[in-house]
Design an enzyme around this catalytic site. Sequence first.
Site, PDB file in Angstrom:
ATOM      1  CB  SER A 262      38.086  -6.372 -54.258  1.00 37.91           C
ATOM      2  OG  SER A 262      38.366  -6.257 -55.632  1.00 37.91           O
ATOM      3  CE  LYS A 263      46.754  -8.353 -56.453  1.00 36.58           C
ATOM      4  NZ  LYS A 263      47.794  -8.282 -55.436  1.00 36.58           N
ATOM      5  NE  ARG A 264      37.097  -5.568 -59.608  1.00 35.24           N
ATOM      6  CZ  ARG A 264      36.502  -6.721 -59.400  1.00 35.24           C
ATOM      7  NH1 ARG A 264      37.028  -7.825 -59.903  1.00 35.24           N
ATOM      8  NH2 ARG A 264      35.391  -6.800 -58.702  1.00 35.24           N
TER       9      ARG A 264
END
Length: 497
Positions: A262-264
């Site tokens: 996940s980029k987050r």
Amino acid sequence: MADMKWIEEQEAKIPHGKVRTRFAPSPTGYMHVGNLRTALYTYLIARHFDGTFILRIEDTDQGRLVEDAVDVIYKTMKECGLDHDEGPDVGGPVAPYVQTERKPFYKKYAEWLVERGHAYYCFCEKTESEENAGEFDRADDPCRSLSAEEAAARIAEGKPYVIRQRIPREGTTTFHDESFGDITVENKTLDDQVLIKRDGLPTYNFANVIDDHMMGITHVVRGSEYLSSAPKYNLLYEGFGWEIPAYVHCSPVMRDQHNKMSKRHGDPSYEDLKAQGFLTDAIVNYVTLLGWSPKGEIAEQEIFTRAELIAAFDIAGISKSPAIFDIEKLKYFNSEYIRAMSPESFAAVAEPYIRQSVKNPAYDAAAIAAILQQRTELLTDIPEKVDFFDTLPEYDSELYVHKKSKTDKPGCLDMLKKMLPVFEAIGDWNDENVLKAMTDMAEAEQCKNAKVMWPVRIALAGKAVTPGGAVEIACILGKAESLRRIAAGIELLEKSV
């Protein structure tokens, strides 16, 4: 009434007779690894079957759009060699290829679906989130039972509405996935999802079915998170009386056994990996193998050219199991690709990194690249590896002590003092003559070459680990700078012995 003349015209445009796949990203930021893998699989399926590869931009979720994200998509696909046959920038027989430009199409098909009995107008007051998600109990929805005349009257009165899919109350729906096989769900577990929102825009779940049909898509590749929506997609295809494409749902790419990438959470996008010093070809090769494996004689092969991937790619090789992204494995791929490059290609790629720390134009970037190529894992490692060329770092005389080379400080001081006049006497400063000077000294001193080369290299670089040996470094530095550094090494050792 549905505009059947218009619908017939659109149906007549649909290409048939060959494999057609699409990559349909939302322009919401950089290309993350899972998205890149989807693009690769759709591309490889199309190319393997000599079909058509389409780029479609799905921008109906206006709230999540990121400025310049479409340019990032084009740039990434170009760098990765994913040349599309049809798309917003190249056109094609089923244009437009941007969803917001297709807005009028969806409502016309939804109205036709209402007439066919597989959708209905809903006038219930629902929040936007409920409309998007279809979160309501259809058993209690009075609009399902409205007659066509009652619905038309309310529309004429100007009452706001959505169009919902009419899911059968009884029975089951079975769909087939190329990886997961046949999956059956009970219809009572499915909701009457919104197809057209109050603002006239389609929901994603409706737009992608309409677009895939209108563009003649034969193979739909997407993440396994859409498996739960597939029964409703099937019912839409059946409601229209259309042929259902082959579904290829890909399991997620994981950071570890329990967490999706996940980029987050800071997991890298394609752009991040490039910035970290990975080559595009290595990224493409590795990402293709995240969830796909070749069969037969090449089952153990890991490094593939683009042509080999196209020839080998088989949908049957896509795994149902999640794939774990291993950055160390990607580093291995990267080093293999670097070593396999032509010297000229590597020099071109490496030069910007070399020049980050080697500013002196007198030092040949191609010569420095030559000593780096077999010793480089990441391009971003290069500046630190070669920073000694411009400026000899301050270093500890303890570097001259090396067990394997059997060197100590007094011995190194003696060796440098002997080598200095020998180097001074060299007329043509080149690899051959510099090497001969040191091997002749080793022979004269009846010692191994390392006992000569270790102190010379430390004096030239001031580092224990360098990308090249004493000969290569001396020739890149040139005679004058090499002599200056050896003299400085003698001075340092004289103070510490």
